[in-house]
Motif scaffolding. Structure first.
Motif, mmCIF file in Angstrom:
data_model
loop_
_atom_site.group_PDB
_atom_site.id
_atom_site.type_symbol
_atom_site.label_atom_id
_atom_site.label_comp_id
_atom_site.label_asym_id
_atom_site.label_seq_id
_atom_site.Cartn_x
_atom_site.Cartn_y
_atom_site.Cartn_z
ATOM 1 N N ALA A 27 46.539 -51.736 77.502
ATOM 2 C CA ALA A 27 46.911 -50.583 78.018
ATOM 3 C C ALA A 27 47.746 -49.870 77.216
ATOM 4 O O ALA A 27 48.495 -49.393 77.549
ATOM 5 N N LYS A 49 45.432 -43.831 77.498
ATOM 6 C CA LYS A 49 45.640 -45.215 77.509
ATOM 7 C C LYS A 49 44.192 -45.896 77.371
ATOM 8 O O LYS A 49 43.275 -45.439 78.065
ATOM 9 N N ILE A 51 41.922 -48.622 78.623
ATOM 10 C CA ILE A 51 41.598 -49.543 79.888
ATOM 11 C C ILE A 51 40.294 -49.826 79.642
ATOM 12 O O ILE A 51 39.273 -49.078 79.489
ATOM 13 N N HIS A 56 41.480 -43.494 78.817
ATOM 14 C CA HIS A 56 41.747 -42.915 80.239
ATOM 15 C C HIS A 56 42.920 -41.974 79.890
ATOM 16 O O HIS A 56 43.872 -42.256 79.588
ATOM 17 N N PHE A 58 45.743 -39.307 81.519
ATOM 18 C CA PHE A 58 46.786 -39.040 82.304
ATOM 19 C C PHE A 58 47.761 -37.895 81.986
ATOM 20 O O PHE A 58 47.651 -37.483 80.912
ATOM 21 N N ASP A 60 51.808 -36.698 82.965
ATOM 22 C CA ASP A 60 52.902 -36.926 83.257
ATOM 23 C C ASP A 60 53.861 -35.884 83.354
ATOM 24 O O ASP A 60 54.372 -35.531 82.370
ATOM 25 N N ASP A 90 52.564 -40.690 85.127
ATOM 26 C CA ASP A 90 51.581 -41.277 85.007
ATOM 27 C C ASP A 90 50.369 -41.158 86.069
ATOM 28 O O ASP A 90 49.914 -42.162 86.774
ATOM 29 N N GLN A 91 49.954 -40.038 86.282
ATOM 30 C CA GLN A 91 48.925 -39.483 87.349
ATOM 31 C C GLN A 91 47.512 -39.265 86.607
ATOM 32 O O GLN A 91 47.478 -38.773 85.612
ATOM 33 N N ALA A 93 47.025 -42.608 89.253
ATOM 34 C CA ALA A 93 47.265 -43.841 89.319
ATOM 35 C C ALA A 93 46.095 -44.561 89.719
ATOM 36 O O ALA A 93 45.306 -43.929 90.726
ATOM 37 N N PRO A 94 45.472 -45.605 89.491
ATOM 38 C CA PRO A 94 46.172 -46.363 88.418
ATOM 39 C C PRO A 94 45.546 -46.116 87.031
ATOM 40 O O PRO A 94 46.052 -46.633 85.981
ATOM 41 N N ASN A 95 44.385 -45.801 87.308
ATOM 42 C CA ASN A 95 43.257 -45.804 85.777
ATOM 43 C C ASN A 95 43.384 -44.541 85.070
ATOM 44 O O ASN A 95 42.287 -44.586 84.354
#
Length: 123
Positions: A27, A49, A51, A56, A58, A60, A90-91, A93-95
């Motif tokens: 990650a 990140k 994954i 992916h 995000f 923040d 970190d939206q 979430a989660p991936n």
């Protein structure tokens, strides 16, 4: 250096390389967090990140002092696969939003009160 010493150095180098390669895709950030500033009241970081072997994206939020709207925009289609008013980090979430081959995503931050907006880099 003796042959035995060279052999030990080689084994250590291979072991260290294997450890780095095995942990690098869990990650880790594939693109460093980049600030996206609509104005002084609405700001966020765009980051990706790795994954499952792919990027992916995000968003923040870092400053949320107004009517801030945070989006991840698909620059190929103009659609928004993710939108939020939430200042949580970190939206989504989660991936995050899949940003693999062929995808061109960017974070957009909008201050609805002032209509100021800005896009992050296309990744």
């Amino acid at each position: 250096m003796s042959r035995k010493g060279l052999s030990r150095v080689g084994v250590l180098a291979v072991a260290a390389s294997a450890m780095v390669l095995s942990t690098s895709g869990l990650a880790s950030a594939s693109v460093a967090p980049t600030p996206v500033v609509a104005d002084s009241a609405c700001q966020a970081l765009e980051l990706t990140k790795i994954i499952d072997g792919h990027d992916h994206m995000f968003v923040d939020p870092t400053v949320d002092n107004s009517s801030c709207y945070y989006m991840i925009v698909d620059m190929n289609t103009g659609l928004d696969p993710f939108t939020t008013w939430s200042p949580a980090g970190d939206q989504p979430a989660p991936n995050g939003v899949y940003d693999g081959p062929g995808q061109r995503l960017s974070v957009e931050v909008i201050d609805e009160a002032t209509t100021q907006y800005n896009f992050g880099p296309i990744n």
